[in-house]
Design a protein around this motif. Structure first.
Motif, PDB file in Angstrom:
ATOM      1  N   PRO A  84      89.448 -28.582  35.363  1.00 18.79           N
ATOM      2  CA  PRO A  84      88.507 -27.865  36.234  1.00 18.79           C
ATOM      3  C   PRO A  84      87.465 -27.115  35.396  1.00 18.79           C
ATOM      4  CG  PRO A  84      90.570 -26.670  36.071  1.00 18.79           C
ATOM      5  CD  PRO A  84      90.769 -27.969  35.351  1.00 18.79           C
ATOM      6  N   PRO A  85      86.315 -26.854  35.983  1.00 20.25           N
ATOM      7  CA  PRO A  85      85.316 -26.072  35.253  1.00 20.25           C
ATOM      8  C   PRO A  85      85.824 -24.651  35.037  1.00 20.25           C
ATOM      9  CG  PRO A  85      84.597 -26.495  37.505  1.00 20.25           C
ATOM     10  CD  PRO A  85      85.862 -27.255  37.310  1.00 20.25           C
ATOM     11  N   LEU A  86      85.368 -24.047  33.966  1.00 14.16           N
ATOM     12  CA  LEU A  86      85.779 -22.677  33.673  1.00 14.16           C
ATOM     13  C   LEU A  86      84.878 -21.691  34.400  1.00 14.16           C
ATOM     14  CD1 LEU A  86      86.593 -22.921  29.855  1.00 14.16           C
ATOM     15  CD2 LEU A  86      88.150 -23.075  31.804  1.00 14.16           C
ATOM     16  N   GLU A  87      85.420 -20.499  34.580  1.00 15.54           N
ATOM     17  CA  GLU A  87      84.693 -19.429  35.265  1.00 15.54           C
ATOM     18  C   GLU A  87      84.468 -18.296  34.283  1.00 15.54           C
ATOM     19  OE1 GLU A  87      87.645 -18.530  38.133  1.00 15.54           O
ATOM     20  OE2 GLU A  87      87.271 -20.305  39.342  1.00 15.54           O
ATOM     21  N   TRP A 108     104.802 -33.122  28.909  1.00 20.25           N
ATOM     22  CA  TRP A 108     103.400 -32.765  28.744  1.00 20.25           C
ATOM     23  C   TRP A 108     102.685 -32.682  30.095  1.00 20.25           C
ATOM     24  CZ3 TRP A 108     100.472 -30.349  25.573  1.00 20.25           C
ATOM     25  CH2 TRP A 108      99.094 -30.347  25.783  1.00 20.25           C
ATOM     26  N   ALA A 109     103.026 -33.566  31.029  1.00 27.06           N
ATOM     27  CA  ALA A 109     102.384 -33.566  32.345  1.00 27.06           C
ATOM     28  C   ALA A 109     102.609 -32.241  33.067  1.00 27.06           C
ATOM     29  CB  ALA A 109     102.895 -34.735  33.181  1.00 27.06           C
ATOM     30  N   VAL A 110     103.813 -31.671  32.924  1.00 25.81           N
ATOM     31  CA  VAL A 110     104.105 -30.370  33.540  1.00 25.81           C
ATOM     32  C   VAL A 110     103.213 -29.295  32.923  1.00 25.81           C
ATOM     33  CG1 VAL A 110     105.886 -28.587  33.798  1.00 25.81           C
ATOM     34  CG2 VAL A 110     106.470 -31.000  34.138  1.00 25.81           C
ATOM     35  N   LEU A 111     103.095 -29.306  31.597  1.00 20.72           N
ATOM     36  CA  LEU A 111     102.254 -28.321  30.919  1.00 20.72           C
ATOM     37  C   LEU A 111     100.785 -28.521  31.266  1.00 20.72           C
ATOM     38  CD1 LEU A 111     102.321 -25.933  28.922  1.00 20.72           C
ATOM     39  CD2 LEU A 111     101.778 -27.593  27.131  1.00 20.72           C
ATOM     40  N   GLU A 112     100.386 -29.767  31.401  1.00 16.94           N
ATOM     41  CA  GLU A 112      98.986 -30.063  31.709  1.00 16.94           C
ATOM     42  C   GLU A 112      98.595 -29.472  33.063  1.00 16.94           C
ATOM     43  OE1 GLU A 112      96.041 -33.855  31.053  1.00 16.94           O
ATOM     44  OE2 GLU A 112      98.093 -34.253  31.662  1.00 16.94           O
ATOM     45  N   GLU A 113      99.505 -29.483  34.014  1.00 20.06           N
ATOM     46  CA  GLU A 113      99.214 -28.862  35.306  1.00 20.06           C
ATOM     47  C   GLU A 113      99.030 -27.358  35.170  1.00 20.06           C
ATOM     48  OE1 GLU A 113      98.268 -30.266  38.139  1.00 20.06           O
ATOM     49  OE2 GLU A 113      98.362 -32.074  36.905  1.00 20.06           O
ATOM     50  N   LYS A 114      99.822 -26.722  34.307  1.00 22.77           N
ATOM     51  CA  LYS A 114      99.646 -25.282  34.051  1.00 22.77           C
ATOM     52  C   LYS A 114      98.300 -25.022  33.383  1.00 22.77           C
ATOM     53  CE  LYS A 114     104.406 -23.714  33.541  1.00 22.77           C
ATOM     54  NZ  LYS A 114     105.371 -23.068  32.620  1.00 22.77           N
ATOM     55  N   ILE A 115      97.904 -25.921  32.482  1.00 19.20           N
ATOM     56  CA  ILE A 115      96.626 -25.775  31.779  1.00 19.20           C
ATOM     57  C   ILE A 115      95.484 -25.766  32.791  1.00 19.20           C
ATOM     58  CG2 ILE A 115      95.006 -26.981  30.247  1.00 19.20           C
ATOM     59  CD1 ILE A 115      97.576 -27.962  28.701  1.00 19.20           C
ATOM     60  N   ARG A 116      95.565 -26.623  33.773  1.00 17.18           N
ATOM     61  CA  ARG A 116      94.503 -26.730  34.784  1.00 17.18           C
ATOM     62  C   ARG A 116      94.357 -25.453  35.608  1.00 17.18           C
ATOM     63  NH1 ARG A 116      96.357 -32.091  34.837  1.00 17.18           N
ATOM     64  NH2 ARG A 116      94.670 -33.549  34.348  1.00 17.18           N
ATOM     65  N   ARG A 143      93.881 -17.171  36.311  1.00 18.90           N
ATOM     66  CA  ARG A 143      94.035 -18.422  37.050  1.00 18.90           C
ATOM     67  C   ARG A 143      92.948 -18.520  38.115  1.00 18.90           C
ATOM     68  NH1 ARG A 143      98.783 -19.962  35.125  1.00 18.90           N
ATOM     69  NH2 ARG A 143     100.310 -18.374  34.643  1.00 18.90           N
ATOM     70  N   GLY A 144      92.474 -19.721  38.319  1.00 18.67           N
ATOM     71  CA  GLY A 144      91.456 -19.947  39.340  1.00 18.67           C
ATOM     72  C   GLY A 144      92.095 -20.036  40.701  1.00 18.67           C
ATOM     73  N   THR A 145      91.268 -20.120  41.686  1.00 11.35           N
ATOM     74  CA  THR A 145      91.752 -20.256  43.057  1.00 11.35           C
ATOM     75  C   THR A 145      90.907 -21.297  43.775  1.00 11.35           C
ATOM     76  OG1 THR A 145      92.143 -19.125  45.141  1.00 11.35           O
ATOM     77  CG2 THR A 145      90.294 -18.343  43.834  1.00 11.35           C
ATOM     78  N   GLU A 146      91.515 -21.994  44.687  1.00 10.01           N
ATOM     79  CA  GLU A 146      90.767 -22.957  45.471  1.00 10.01           C
ATOM     80  C   GLU A 146      90.044 -22.258  46.619  1.00 10.01           C
ATOM     81  OE1 GLU A 146      92.994 -26.379  46.607  1.00 10.01           O
ATOM     82  OE2 GLU A 146      93.888 -26.580  44.638  1.00 10.01           O
TER      83      GLU A 146
END
Length: 165
Positions: free
Chosen positions: A81-84, A119-127, A158-161
């Protein structure tokens, strides 16, 4: 008779300068004066250094542009996702995120014992961490520390939708 404290030094640039070497031990003054004679005088050295700064700035700008493009390509490839944050922090945050995440992938998966599912679990946290400042703050972290750092991230990081949060 005392060892002299001032030395007239003919520098390689052609200038002759009188140097006060009283802050050096008496037995080191002659050797230091000889060393100075093999160098440009202070003014010429500064002029050469300042004149060279343009090429350093060009090199740094080119390196930053290359890193920025790599970070953008990576973010697009892995659907990050884009950063804020403030406009001036966004590019730096993207580069920092890219460098830390790729270092973590290498350390944990390529060289470490993690498999792609881990890694997939961590990648979701990264997002979920979208605050550019958070990634900038972690820029000197080791890749192996990323899981713990992500666990320590706060809701502000953390971002929010929900755009109306």
């Amino acid at each position: 008779m005392a060892v002299r404290t001032t030395w007239n030094v003919a520098h390689t640039c052609g200038h002759e300068v009188t140097h006060d070497l009283s802050n050096r031990p008496a037995d080191k003054r002659a050797g230091f004066a000889r060393w100075l004679a093999a160098k440009d005088c202070t003014d010429c050295w500064k002029a050469a250094r300042d004149g060279d700064s343009a090429s350093k700035e060009e090199w740094l700008a080119a390196k930053r542009a290359e890193e920025q493009q790599a970070a953008k390509d990576w973010a697009q490839q892995f659907e990050m996702p884009p950063l804020e944050g403030p406009e001036r922090a966004l590019d730096w945050g993207e580069r920092s995120r890219h460098q830390l995440v790729t270092a973590a992938y290498t350390a944990l998966t390529v060289e470490g014992s993690w498999d792609e599912a881990d890694w997939a679990v961590l990648e979701e946290k990264i997002r979920t961490v979208t605050r550019a400042g958070w990634w900038i703050d972690q820029r000197d972290a080791e890749g192996t520390d990323l899981p713990e750092l992500l666990d320590a991230a706060t809701d502000e990081d953390r971002g929010t939708e929900n755009p109306f949060r």
